[in-house]
Design a protein around this motif. Structure first.
Motif, PDB file in Angstrom:
ATOM      1  N   TYR C 192       0.802  -1.218   0.000  1.00 58.55           N
ATOM      2  CA  TYR C 192       0.000   0.000   0.000  1.00 58.55           C
ATOM      3  C   TYR C 192       0.835   1.268   0.000  1.00 58.55           C
ATOM      4  O   TYR C 192       0.426   2.285  -0.526  1.00 58.55           O
ATOM      5  CB  TYR C 192      -0.914   0.038   1.232  1.00 58.55           C
ATOM      6  CG  TYR C 192      -1.969  -1.032   1.272  1.00 58.55           C
ATOM      7  CD1 TYR C 192      -3.265  -0.757   0.859  1.00 58.55           C
ATOM      8  CD2 TYR C 192      -1.680  -2.307   1.723  1.00 58.55           C
ATOM      9  CE1 TYR C 192      -4.234  -1.733   0.907  1.00 58.55           C
ATOM     10  CE2 TYR C 192      -2.637  -3.291   1.774  1.00 58.55           C
ATOM     11  CZ  TYR C 192      -3.921  -2.998   1.362  1.00 58.55           C
ATOM     12  OH  TYR C 192      -4.873  -3.957   1.411  1.00 58.55           O
ATOM     13  N   LEU C 193       1.981   1.221   0.664  1.00 60.32           N
ATOM     14  CA  LEU C 193       2.586   2.508   1.020  1.00 60.32           C
ATOM     15  C   LEU C 193       3.827   2.915   0.252  1.00 60.32           C
ATOM     16  O   LEU C 193       3.982   4.084  -0.074  1.00 60.32           O
ATOM     17  CB  LEU C 193       2.923   2.493   2.519  1.00 60.32           C
ATOM     18  CG  LEU C 193       1.706   2.547   3.438  1.00 60.32           C
ATOM     19  CD1 LEU C 193       2.167   2.657   4.868  1.00 60.32           C
ATOM     20  CD2 LEU C 193       0.822   3.726   3.078  1.00 60.32           C
ATOM     21  N   ILE C 194       4.733   1.978  -0.014  1.00 60.14           N
ATOM     22  CA  ILE C 194       6.039   2.479  -0.421  1.00 60.14           C
ATOM     23  C   ILE C 194       6.124   2.915  -1.875  1.00 60.14           C
ATOM     24  O   ILE C 194       7.194   3.203  -2.368  1.00 60.14           O
ATOM     25  CB  ILE C 194       7.174   1.481  -0.089  1.00 60.14           C
ATOM     26  CG1 ILE C 194       6.910   0.156  -0.752  1.00 60.14           C
ATOM     27  CG2 ILE C 194       7.365   1.358   1.389  1.00 60.14           C
ATOM     28  CD1 ILE C 194       7.950  -0.871  -0.403  1.00 60.14           C
ATOM     29  N   PHE C 195       4.971   3.013  -2.529  1.00 59.92           N
ATOM     30  CA  PHE C 195       4.987   3.604  -3.856  1.00 59.92           C
ATOM     31  C   PHE C 195       4.590   5.061  -3.721  1.00 59.92           C
ATOM     32  O   PHE C 195       3.446   5.362  -3.390  1.00 59.92           O
ATOM     33  CB  PHE C 195       4.028   2.868  -4.784  1.00 59.92           C
ATOM     34  CG  PHE C 195       4.427   1.446  -4.981  1.00 59.92           C
ATOM     35  CD1 PHE C 195       5.440   1.135  -5.867  1.00 59.92           C
ATOM     36  CD2 PHE C 195       3.827   0.437  -4.271  1.00 59.92           C
ATOM     37  CE1 PHE C 195       5.822  -0.176  -6.032  1.00 59.92           C
ATOM     38  CE2 PHE C 195       4.210  -0.861  -4.434  1.00 59.92           C
ATOM     39  CZ  PHE C 195       5.210  -1.176  -5.323  1.00 59.92           C
TER      40      PHE C 195
ATOM     41  N   LEU D  48      14.344   6.191  -0.726  1.00 65.08           N
ATOM     42  CA  LEU D  48      14.193   6.632   0.661  1.00 65.08           C
ATOM     43  C   LEU D  48      12.854   6.174   1.223  1.00 65.08           C
ATOM     44  O   LEU D  48      12.774   5.632   2.328  1.00 65.08           O
ATOM     45  CB  LEU D  48      14.300   8.165   0.723  1.00 65.08           C
ATOM     46  CG  LEU D  48      14.422   8.742   2.136  1.00 65.08           C
ATOM     47  CD1 LEU D  48      15.736   8.321   2.747  1.00 65.08           C
ATOM     48  CD2 LEU D  48      14.304  10.255   2.096  1.00 65.08           C
ATOM     49  N   HIS D  49      11.800   6.357   0.438  1.00 61.79           N
ATOM     50  CA  HIS D  49      10.469   5.890   0.841  1.00 61.79           C
ATOM     51  C   HIS D  49      10.489   4.419   1.200  1.00 61.79           C
ATOM     52  O   HIS D  49      10.006   4.004   2.252  1.00 61.79           O
ATOM     53  CB  HIS D  49       9.482   6.096  -0.316  1.00 61.79           C
ATOM     54  CG  HIS D  49       8.768   7.401  -0.248  1.00 61.79           C
ATOM     55  ND1 HIS D  49       7.880   7.694   0.736  1.00 61.79           N
ATOM     56  CD2 HIS D  49       8.812   8.495  -1.047  1.00 61.79           C
ATOM     57  CE1 HIS D  49       7.403   8.906   0.552  1.00 61.79           C
ATOM     58  NE2 HIS D  49       7.963   9.428  -0.530  1.00 61.79           N
ATOM     59  N   ILE D  50      11.068   3.635   0.277  1.00 61.42           N
ATOM     60  CA  ILE D  50      11.082   2.185   0.491  1.00 61.42           C
ATOM     61  C   ILE D  50      11.886   1.850   1.732  1.00 61.42           C
ATOM     62  O   ILE D  50      11.459   1.062   2.583  1.00 61.42           O
ATOM     63  CB  ILE D  50      11.677   1.474  -0.738  1.00 61.42           C
ATOM     64  CG1 ILE D  50      10.783   1.741  -1.950  1.00 61.42           C
ATOM     65  CG2 ILE D  50      11.816  -0.001  -0.494  1.00 61.42           C
ATOM     66  CD1 ILE D  50      11.371   1.272  -3.245  1.00 61.42           C
ATOM     67  N   ALA D  51      13.044   2.505   1.867  1.00 59.78           N
ATOM     68  CA  ALA D  51      13.921   2.196   2.998  1.00 59.78           C
ATOM     69  C   ALA D  51      13.220   2.497   4.314  1.00 59.78           C
ATOM     70  O   ALA D  51      13.236   1.671   5.233  1.00 59.78           O
ATOM     71  CB  ALA D  51      15.213   2.995   2.881  1.00 59.78           C
TER      72      ALA D  51
END
Lengths: 292, 626, 198, 101
Positions: C192-195, D48-51
């Motif tokens: 859900y979030l990391i995109f 950065l978001h993914i990390a």
């Protein structure tokens, strides 16, 4: 049912290495000698271990009144027979890596003399070949334009694609026949539109799976003119056995002549590659009746 | 699917004893069918697997017949088989691919794994660690009772109009998901049997960790138990990945997803109206309505996930066999196992490396050639622990006093064939050599040397060795030897020439090799192999006959017929529910044969040390330093 | 034991059989989801654009709600075990009931989420991202249901005359339940979030 | 019966603490996933978001494993059942990600 015992036993008198079909590619001989090296090492290890095994079985067979030697093993021995195979196998690994780089890293052949596209296909079980045509440049590929009429997905907006020469199976039990020049680096772009196939040239020691959605580069350099078979080595359906093709290695002149001739035959259709869909239908329905 | 596990918890710990209290008046069904007794479950595994061995063997012979005499009617049964399978008594191309698919699947998932892991795991573990039953007996029962439905589902595929799975035992997409309902039954069946394996393996690990007899250290367990323990680890960690991959392939088939399907695939619509055989007749028309798939997937992804399980699966099949052979050899050479700890570390090494070498099945699959180098090196390294094992077995019989029982002969045959199978593996480990021999009969020869010559001979050895404890009757030795000689000779005559075929370039899974000019010369050799295979197949009836005959007329077995050391021989000749009739305490390792201070040439693990205590202590030290 | 033997002694590892088996099974479960997550990462890397704008269509709010529900249920599960160990059966029943309720709540939210997707004509076969979304969350939901079955059994048993007094079994089930929560902890950001919302 | 649990009072406290931390971290994940990274960062912002997302998930997982699932108190060897699969996860994903040519 017939059975000729003496013929059936011929394998027993022959060395394993004599079974190889003739090698006609440049790197093939290196792969063969690597095989031979592992083979001789294996034969040596085989005779050594079997001699020990059989000798022990005979020497230490059960005898009344004899008591076995109470011994739990020895670290030095364990160490030795860990190290020895490690060296042997490391040697094989290093040598293999060299040959692997040479034969499989197609990008290390930056300027191929001839480049062709090859597709394995399942409806009818055969191979489709694509030569760049007189302008020597392939038309761009566009996956969205792939259809049974345009299996390579040649981009219709690219003028280079108009003259591309596509050769498909002539239908019936006759295998597709293509020519390539000898002593030239040939680069094959390999793919498939349906299931996995494997492009196998026994005499060239070439084998590579054709994977749908991926264009995989394979290269070879044939050293001897002649007529060689193309086989499929990856199960691709019930007609898998029937994917035979013929590769004819020519001198450059003969190859050029053949290319010209093919171009003349196929040219009327070049404007829309393989537009004659009925030809495919005919080819596919014919190939169900296969000779044995 | 977790409910089975959750229910099984009810049987753990304190109230698992409840079962035992009333074991005298259990019904027939509870005693022989839905039994929680590990020995009964082991026998059930044996029975089911021998049935599947027969079925899988029959498939193999049909395949062989086609290769030797393509297009000729199958003798005896050719004309009574249904038209969907044969035409004019000869196997059709479509049926041939089904046969080779099911031969592989049945032999691996329904014969070798259930025999090596299901049968010996169940029978040997509790007895050899000196306990009354598995840690979770009811879970154990469930793990067997998933096998018959899974097997039935697998075989029903043959009776579909479109036939059963025909994408090889590897089920590679897009061929797999694009074929018909047969592939579905195949996938469901594998999912079930995988789940059964996981339940079994969980139980084995819990049992070995938790239920060892008093005084039994991990490093005092027989190699069979060690082999099964490491196997259980491989199953628990490998099988679920296959289960995930299977779910994805099922989704590709029925939910029309495209995990393994790239864009614009010209392959059958996933509504199952198409099977590979039907493609040809419909020709072009089908090509058009096939562009239904969402795309975005990768066919090679399946291969990675599949081999991530299936390479360790090779060790799942061979490690129990290695353990069995170690025990049998040591017992009949009357000599301690050479390098006990080295053997265990070799097993661990094989298991660990087994998880990082799967890519060697995929050298020609189109994966990054750089990855090929990595996998080649790790694969070559795995040959080292295998070599260590061979040398240690040779060291075990060195200066022994070898008794040639049927069990021991099969164990020696295991070493003999494993040497060949191991050496032929080195060819394939070398990635450039593999280019040529990949997907040829060289591979077929190799896998059969390892799995038939390796695993199956070890299983035979185990059957001859433990049959007396299983049924309380001795197997007939002379029939056993006959079975061994016939099997060993014709095994080699069947599979050795396949190496040569492979070097000749003979592809595997080929319905009619003689289409190719360069293969036509090999028809006489194929005929030879087929005849050897038929004799090999029929030799197995000696084993079946021996088992049936001995059950009725066999000599009653004594408690410890082989004068062996491990704990199962402390149990009564035909142990009942609860296994042992005395408390078990362990004083030493399992391989104290021919101890110089003792009159008899064995020194059981459970025998209390007499006289000078320090002696046995010293012996124990000794075995540990090895 | 019928014959007075002491073969079935205390577990060697001091961990009860069922609990040990559950840990082994959970190791196996981690590998099951490893297969999905591994495949997800691979196909994501080759379809970045597609994954990015498909993920934007998911209802993050419902997923957040579900995360809270599952964390809450993990807490109530832990508390119910604690209370049963103390012999506090009343609170045990209360917290176990709450856990079951949370399970139902999770499933209801999940159903709402799915039906919104279907209403927007988003199905597993829409594209690879949604294939993963439905398969992974679907398997997770199956795990939730599978956990609720024995939980309900224990809950009902607890109201019978004999009551339910097997703390180890509840603890074992608790392990499983926490694991289901754990899977969601990873599914939530990954799906859900990391995109980033471009 | 399983390991050396601390007394139930302190267990209760740590459960409550962990659950609160989990709630807070969940909110944090949410906030971190908002579009706060300047567009100009491009691919780095994505990473950065993914990390951040995965890091928070790992911290949450650690707490669930160690407190709710008692890894902190139980026999140490049980940790192998967590770490071995995680190691294999990395092996598999590493290999899978160098897939194509």
């Amino acid at each position: 049912m017939s059975f000729d015992f003496s013929k059936a036993m011929e394998w027993a008198y022959k060395d394993m290495l004599t079974f190889f079909p003739e090698n006609v590619s440049t790197f093939g001989s290196e792969l063969d000698s690597l095989f031979a090296m592992i083979y001789y090492a294996s034969v040596a290890i085989f005779f050594l271990t079997y001699a020990i095994l059989i000798a022990f079985i005979i020497m230490y067979r059960h005898q009344e009144g004899r008591k076995a030697y109470y011994y739990h093993g020895n670290n030095l021995m364990e160490f030795t027979w860990t190290l020895l195979p490690t060296f042997l196998f490391a040697g094989i690994g290093l040598w293999s890596d060299d040959a692997w780089t040479k034969s499989k890293y197609a990008y290390k052949v930056p300027n191929p003399d001839v480049t062709i596209d090859v597709l394995g296909y399942q409806s009818g079980f055969g191979w489709q070949f694509r030569y760049p045509g007189p302008d020597g440049v392939f038309g761009k590929k566009d996956r969205n334009q792939i259809s049974s009429a345009n299996p390579f997905g040649i981009d219709s907006s690219d003028s280079h694609g108009k003259d591309d020469l596509v050769i498909i199976s002539p239908g019936g039990a006759r295998p597709v026949e293509v020519h390539l020049p000898i002593n030239k680096n040939v680069l094959v772009n390999l793919s498939s539109n349906d299931v996995l196939h494997s492009f196998f040239l026994p005499n060239f020691r070439v084998k590579q799976d054709a994977v749908p959605g991926q264009w995989i580069k394979v290269w070879f350099n044939g050293t001897k003119a002649g007529r060689y078979e193309i086989a499929c080595a990856e199960l691709c359906g019930s007609g898998h056995y029937n994917m035979r093709g013929l590769l004819i290695m020519d001198s450059q002149q003969d190859y050029d002549a053949w290319l010209d001739q093919q171009y003349k035959i196929v040219k009327p259709e070049l404007s829309a590659p393989v537009s004659d869909t009925t030809a495919i239908a005919a080819a596919t329905s014919d190939s169900t009746t296969t000779k044995n | 699917m977790q409910s089975a596990i959750a229910h099984a918890h009810e049987t753990h710990g304190h109230d698992s004893h409840g079962d035992h209290a009333h074991h005298h008046d259990v019904s027939f069904i509870r005693k022989y069918v839905f039994s929680t007794d590990h020995k009964v479950i082991a026998k059930q595994f044996m029975l089911a697997s021998l049935f599947f061995l027969f079925v899988g063997g029959l498939f193999a012979l049909l395949i062989r017949w086609q290769l030797a005499y393509p297009g000729e009617a199958i003798p005896l049964i050719g004309n009574i088989l249904p038209d969907t399978w044969v035409s004019d008594g000869a196997v059709t191309a479509n049926f041939y691919t089904q046969l080779l698919t099911l031969h592989g699947t049945v032999m691996i998932f329904y014969v070798i794994i259930p025999l090596a892991v299901g049968m010996f795991g169940n029978f040997c573990i509790p007895l050899m660690i000196g306990t009354d039953d598995m840690a979770l007996p009811r879970l154990n029962m469930y793990s067997f009772w998933l096998v018959p439905p899974a097997g039935l589902i697998m075989l029903t595929g043959f009776f579909f109009d479109s036939g059963t799975a025909a994408a090889g035992w590897t089920g590679y997409p897009p061929l797999g998901p694009s074929s018909g309902a047969g592939q579905t039954t195949w996938l469901i069946s594998l999912f079930l049997i995988g789940f059964s394996s996981i339940m079994g393996a969980t139980n084995y690990m819990a049992t070995i960790l938790n239920k060892r007899a008093k005084g039994l250290q991990m490093f005092q367990m027989p190699l069979t138990v060690w082999g099964l323990f490491i196997t259980a680890i491989l199953i628990t960690l490998g099988t679920p990945v296959l289960a995930a991959a299977i779910s994805m392939q099922l989704a590709d088939q029925y939910l029309h997803t495209s995990f393994f399907m790239p864009d614009n695939l010209l392959v059958g619509a996933p509504d199952n109206s198409l099977v590979t055989g039907a493609f040809i007749q419909n020709g072009n028309q089908l090509l058009e309505h096939k562009q239904l798939l969402g795309g975005g997937g990768q066919p090679i992804l399946w291969q990675h996930l599949f081999w991530f399980y299936s390479h360790p699966a090779v060790y799942i099949m061979i490690l129990p066999g290695m353990g069995i052979v170690s025990d049998v050899l040591s017992t009949f050479a009357r000599k301690p196992l050479y390098g006990y700890k080295a053997m265990i570390f070799a097993i661990m090494g094989i298991a660990f490396l087994g998880f990082i070498v799967w890519g060697h099945h995929m050298f020609q699959s189109g994966m990054n050639p750089l990855l090929g180098t990595t996998f080649m090196l790790s694969t070559i390294v795995i040959a080292v622990p295998s070599a260590i094992k061979i040398f240690n077995w040779l060291g075990t019989i060195w200066r022994g006093n070898i008794r040639f029982t049927a069990a021991n002969m099969n164990a020696l045959a295991f070493i003999a064939t494993f040497i060949i199978g191991g050496l032929s593996g080195v060819f394939m480990a070398s990635a450039p050599v593999d280019i040529y021999i990949h997907d040829t009969y060289f591979i077929v020869a190799h896998i059969h040397y390892v799995l038939f010559g390796g695993a199956l001979f070890a299983i035979f050895s185990g059957i001859y060795y433990w049959f007396p404890k299983m049924y309380g009757k001795m197997l007939n030795e002379s029939l056993g030897r006959k079975h061994f000689y016939w099997s060993f000779v014709f095994f080699n005559l069947t599979f050795y020439p396949m190496h040569l075929l492979g070097v000749g370039g003979h592809m595997r899974r080929i319905y009619n090799p003689y289409i190719y000019e360069f293969l036509q010369q090999y028809q006489p050799m194929n005929q030879f192999i087929t005849i050897a295979a038929i004799i090999l197949g029929f030799s197995q009836f000696i084993l079946i006959f021996n088992i049936l005959w001995s059950l009725k007329y066999g000599k009653p077995a004594p408690r410890n017929p082989w004068q062996a050391n491990s704990l199962e021989w402390a149990a009564p000749a035909h142990p009942g529910h609860g296994n042992f009739d005395s408390d078990i305490r362990v004083y030493r390792g399992p391989y104290e044969f021919s101890h110089p201070d003792r009159e008899s040439d064995f020194y059981p693990q459970w025998e209390e040390p007499q006289g000078v205590e320090s002696h046995s202590h010293e012996a124990k030290e000794h075995s540990h330093s090895a | 034991m019928s014959s007075g033997l002491s073969l079935a002694h205390e577990p060697v590892t001091k961990v009860p059989h069922g609990k040990l088996a559950m840990w082994i099974f959970l190791a196996s479960e981690i590998m099951f989801f490893t297969g999905f997550f591994g495949a997800f990462i691979v196909l994501r890397n080759s379809n970045l654009e597609l994954f990015s704008h498909s993920a934007a269509e998911l209802t993050k709010g419902l997923a957040l709600l579900n995360t809270f529900i599952l964390i809450g249920s993990s807490l109530t599960m832990a508390l119910s075990i604690l209370n049963l160990e103390k012999g506090n059966t009343g609170k045990f029943k209360l917290f176990l009931g709450l856990t079951i309720l949370c399970g139902f709540g999770f499933l209801i939210v999940k159903t709402i989420e799915y039906s919104t997707k279907f209403n927007h004509h988003i199905f597993p076969w829409t594209n690879v991202f949604f294939s993963f979304y439905f398969l992974m969350t679907g398997f997770h939901a199956i795990h939730v249901i599978a956990g609720m079955i024995p939980m309900t059994y224990m809950f009902i048993k607890a109201f019978t005359k004999k009551g339910y007094n097997h703390p180890v079994k509840v603890e074992t089930l608790g392990l499983y339940w926490h694991f289901v929560d754990l899977v969601w902890i990873f599914l939530f950001p990954v799906l859900y979030l990391i995109f980033p919302a471009h | 019966m399983s390991g050396h649990h601390p007394d139930s009072k302190s267990m209760f406290d740590s459960y409550i603490k962990v659950a609160s931390a989990l709630f807070v971290l969940t909110v944090l994940t949410w906030v971190a996933a908002l579009d706060w990274v300047p567009k100009s960062w491009g691919e780095a912002g994505n990473t950065l978001h993914i990390a951040i997302g995965l890091l928070i998930a790992i911290v949450k997982a650690y707490m669930v494993f160690y407190v709710f699932m008692h890894l902190k108190f139980d026999n140490k060897f049980i940790r192998a059942f967590v770490f071995v699969p995680i190691f294999l996860f990395f092996v598999l994903t590493f290999a899978l990600n160098v897939l194509g040519p």
